[in-house]
Design a protein around this motif. Sequence first.
Motif, PDB file in Angstrom:
ATOM      1  N   VAL A 183      -0.729  -1.966   1.717  1.00  0.00           N
ATOM      2  CA  VAL A 183      -0.387  -3.219   1.879  1.00  0.00           C
ATOM      3  C   VAL A 183       0.170  -3.788   3.337  1.00  0.00           C
ATOM      4  O   VAL A 183       0.518  -2.844   3.984  1.00  0.00           O
ATOM      5  CB  VAL A 183       1.275  -3.531   0.982  1.00  0.00           C
ATOM      6  N   ALA A 184      -0.058  -4.848   3.733  1.00  0.00           N
ATOM      7  CA  ALA A 184       0.108  -5.262   5.104  1.00  0.00           C
ATOM      8  C   ALA A 184       0.597  -6.625   5.251  1.00  0.00           C
ATOM      9  O   ALA A 184       0.421  -7.398   4.306  1.00  0.00           O
ATOM     10  CB  ALA A 184      -1.159  -5.193   5.813  1.00  0.00           C
ATOM     11  N   VAL A 185       1.520  -6.820   6.197  1.00  0.00           N
ATOM     12  CA  VAL A 185       1.764  -8.308   6.446  1.00  0.00           C
ATOM     13  C   VAL A 185       1.408  -8.544   7.865  1.00  0.00           C
ATOM     14  O   VAL A 185       1.525  -7.620   8.691  1.00  0.00           O
ATOM     15  CB  VAL A 185       3.457  -8.398   6.499  1.00  0.00           C
ATOM     16  N   PHE A 186       1.261  -9.832   8.256  1.00  0.00           N
ATOM     17  CA  PHE A 186       0.824 -10.246   9.502  1.00  0.00           C
ATOM     18  C   PHE A 186       1.629 -10.869  10.350  1.00  0.00           C
ATOM     19  O   PHE A 186       2.414 -11.884   9.811  1.00  0.00           O
ATOM     20  CB  PHE A 186      -0.562 -11.022   9.536  1.00  0.00           C
ATOM     21  N   ASN A 187       2.090 -10.316  11.518  1.00  0.00           N
ATOM     22  CA  ASN A 187       2.966 -11.114  12.222  1.00  0.00           C
ATOM     23  C   ASN A 187       2.434 -11.499  13.575  1.00  0.00           C
ATOM     24  O   ASN A 187       1.636 -10.788  14.181  1.00  0.00           O
ATOM     25  CB  ASN A 187       4.105  -9.891  12.774  1.00  0.00           C
ATOM     26  N   THR A 202      11.986  -3.777   5.286  1.00  0.00           N
ATOM     27  CA  THR A 202      12.877  -3.834   3.742  1.00  0.00           C
ATOM     28  C   THR A 202      11.974  -4.058   2.668  1.00  0.00           C
ATOM     29  O   THR A 202      11.891  -3.367   1.583  1.00  0.00           O
ATOM     30  CB  THR A 202      14.240  -4.495   3.910  1.00  0.00           C
ATOM     31  N   ALA A 203      11.446  -5.246   2.844  1.00  0.00           N
ATOM     32  CA  ALA A 203      10.637  -5.780   1.851  1.00  0.00           C
ATOM     33  C   ALA A 203       9.315  -4.897   1.350  1.00  0.00           C
ATOM     34  O   ALA A 203       8.869  -4.788   0.275  1.00  0.00           O
ATOM     35  CB  ALA A 203       9.892  -7.296   2.341  1.00  0.00           C
ATOM     36  N   LEU A 204       8.774  -4.138   2.487  1.00  0.00           N
ATOM     37  CA  LEU A 204       7.660  -3.452   2.227  1.00  0.00           C
ATOM     38  C   LEU A 204       8.109  -2.273   1.430  1.00  0.00           C
ATOM     39  O   LEU A 204       7.155  -1.696   0.630  1.00  0.00           O
ATOM     40  CB  LEU A 204       7.048  -3.123   3.690  1.00  0.00           C
ATOM     41  N   THR A 205       9.061  -1.547   1.776  1.00  0.00           N
ATOM     42  CA  THR A 205       9.672  -0.372   0.994  1.00  0.00           C
ATOM     43  C   THR A 205       9.965  -0.850  -0.257  1.00  0.00           C
ATOM     44  O   THR A 205       9.654  -0.020  -1.201  1.00  0.00           O
ATOM     45  CB  THR A 205      10.875   0.172   1.999  1.00  0.00           C
ATOM     46  N   ASP A 206      10.622  -1.888  -0.511  1.00  0.00           N
ATOM     47  CA  ASP A 206      10.959  -2.516  -1.993  1.00  0.00           C
ATOM     48  C   ASP A 206       9.771  -2.508  -2.840  1.00  0.00           C
ATOM     49  O   ASP A 206       9.673  -2.272  -3.794  1.00  0.00           O
ATOM     50  CB  ASP A 206      11.808  -3.508  -1.975  1.00  0.00           C
ATOM     51  N   TYR A 207       8.510  -3.173  -2.155  1.00  0.00           N
ATOM     52  CA  TYR A 207       7.518  -3.353  -2.785  1.00  0.00           C
ATOM     53  C   TYR A 207       6.840  -2.146  -3.135  1.00  0.00           C
ATOM     54  O   TYR A 207       6.416  -2.018  -4.330  1.00  0.00           O
ATOM     55  CB  TYR A 207       6.522  -4.268  -1.802  1.00  0.00           C
ATOM     56  N   ARG A 208       6.663  -1.061  -2.352  1.00  0.00           N
ATOM     57  CA  ARG A 208       6.099   0.219  -2.808  1.00  0.00           C
ATOM     58  C   ARG A 208       6.809   0.872  -4.013  1.00  0.00           C
ATOM     59  O   ARG A 208       6.321   1.168  -4.882  1.00  0.00           O
ATOM     60  CB  ARG A 208       6.244   1.160  -1.674  1.00  0.00           C
ATOM     61  N   PHE A 211       6.237  -1.397  -7.063  1.00  0.00           N
ATOM     62  CA  PHE A 211       4.707  -1.354  -7.803  1.00  0.00           C
ATOM     63  C   PHE A 211       4.609  -0.028  -8.475  1.00  0.00           C
ATOM     64  O   PHE A 211       3.977   0.102  -9.471  1.00  0.00           O
ATOM     65  CB  PHE A 211       3.769  -1.582  -6.599  1.00  0.00           C
ATOM     66  N   ARG A 212       5.149   0.869  -7.742  1.00  0.00           N
ATOM     67  CA  ARG A 212       4.792   2.330  -8.439  1.00  0.00           C
ATOM     68  C   ARG A 212       5.800   2.500  -9.663  1.00  0.00           C
ATOM     69  O   ARG A 212       5.427   3.034 -10.764  1.00  0.00           O
ATOM     70  CB  ARG A 212       5.591   3.447  -7.575  1.00  0.00           C
ATOM     71  N   LYS A 213       6.925   1.947  -9.753  1.00  0.00           N
ATOM     72  CA  LYS A 213       7.643   2.091 -11.043  1.00  0.00           C
ATOM     73  C   LYS A 213       7.264   0.996 -12.287  1.00  0.00           C
ATOM     74  O   LYS A 213       7.037   1.592 -13.156  1.00  0.00           O
ATOM     75  CB  LYS A 213       9.228   1.350 -10.549  1.00  0.00           C
ATOM     76  N   LYS A 214       6.595   0.008 -11.773  1.00  0.00           N
ATOM     77  CA  LYS A 214       6.035  -1.002 -12.656  1.00  0.00           C
ATOM     78  C   LYS A 214       4.568  -0.582 -13.074  1.00  0.00           C
ATOM     79  O   LYS A 214       4.237  -0.636 -14.501  1.00  0.00           O
ATOM     80  CB  LYS A 214       5.857  -2.269 -12.160  1.00  0.00           C
ATOM     81  N   TYR A 215       3.789   0.149 -12.271  1.00  0.00           N
ATOM     82  CA  TYR A 215       2.403   0.395 -12.570  1.00  0.00           C
ATOM     83  C   TYR A 215       2.139   1.824 -12.681  1.00  0.00           C
ATOM     84  O   TYR A 215       0.789   2.245 -13.236  1.00  0.00           O
ATOM     85  CB  TYR A 215       1.358  -0.394 -12.033  1.00  0.00           C
ATOM     86  N   LYS A 216       3.067   2.810 -12.207  1.00  0.00           N
ATOM     87  CA  LYS A 216       2.929   4.203 -12.248  1.00  0.00           C
ATOM     88  C   LYS A 216       1.674   4.286 -11.141  1.00  0.00           C
ATOM     89  O   LYS A 216       0.909   5.379 -11.462  1.00  0.00           O
ATOM     90  CB  LYS A 216       2.387   4.562 -13.749  1.00  0.00           C
ATOM     91  N   ALA A 222       2.096   0.915   3.919  1.00  0.00           N
ATOM     92  CA  ALA A 222       2.724  -0.365   3.953  1.00  0.00           C
ATOM     93  C   ALA A 222       2.907  -0.553   5.567  1.00  0.00           C
ATOM     94  O   ALA A 222       3.674   0.281   6.120  1.00  0.00           O
ATOM     95  CB  ALA A 222       3.837  -0.499   3.063  1.00  0.00           C
ATOM     96  N   ILE A 223       2.343  -1.489   6.029  1.00  0.00           N
ATOM     97  CA  ILE A 223       2.492  -1.801   7.533  1.00  0.00           C
ATOM     98  C   ILE A 223       2.672  -3.406   7.908  1.00  0.00           C
ATOM     99  O   ILE A 223       2.156  -4.163   7.288  1.00  0.00           O
ATOM    100  CB  ILE A 223       1.044  -1.188   8.144  1.00  0.00           C
TER     101      ILE A 223
END
Length: 281
Positions: A183-187, A202-208, A211-216, A222-223
């Motif tokens: 996962v990446a976000v562009f600045n 924070t958002a990248l950490t939360d997303y990871r 995603f793991r919890k929801k889909y195993k 993430a960068i």
Amino acid sequence: MKTILVPTDFSVNAYKALQYAVEISKRNQATIVLMHACQLLESPFVDRQALRAAYNRNLVEEIAGELKVWKSKVTEKAKGVKILTRIYKGSVQKSILQCAIEHVADLVIMGTQGASGLKEVVIGSTTASLISKSTIPVLAIPITYQWKTPANILFCTKGFETGAGPDAPLADIAALFSAQLHVAVFNEVDKVEIHEYLEHDTALTDYRKSFRKKYKLPVASAIQLEGDDFETTLQEYVSRLDIDMLAMVPHRHGFMDRLLHRSRTRQMAYHTKIPLLAIPG
């Protein structure tokens, strides 16, 4: 993913899209709907109705024959793959959207020729145009792409969407090919404040975690990407990580915004060298 729609104009890049659909179907037994849209001849003159009817009948028969040939090519090599053929009468884009609804398609796979400069603005691409209107994911296959099993998928986003929309197709594709998800976000350089960097972290950490919890399934990396130009920065990162598929969420813009700042997803549909998965937000 039960049904895959593959529109064709019988070109080389359309056949590459069909080949990609077959690779998915071989793994999950999805049904492939191979369709072609055509414009029938119309004439207001009564004395030409018979000629028009004969022309239209011959056109439909010719298209049906081509679809049959394409289906045979695939089924001879990939036993067990189910392919339905359909002919729609009308504009390409409307026909694709109609076919997707009627067959409850989960994914549209299309070839894209690519374009640049004035050609991109004036002529455009059916695939890129469809991306902005489709309510289901569209996978664009570049004409230069050679099939390989996707090992690394990059989801480039700015919203860190965690709803069923963007997440589910990503999880399906990653699980199907046992691929690693990044996962990446562009600045843009000098246009992002310090607090925004921290929020993105924070958002990248939360997303990871989400995603793991929801889909195993894990998110391998993430960068935050930083550069002067979105496309150049993203292409360099894709090459560095040996990414096999790029996923993005197209954002709908108003008329003036479309003129001044085209959708980044649509922009990448013209220029990407690897398959682009556009997921409706």
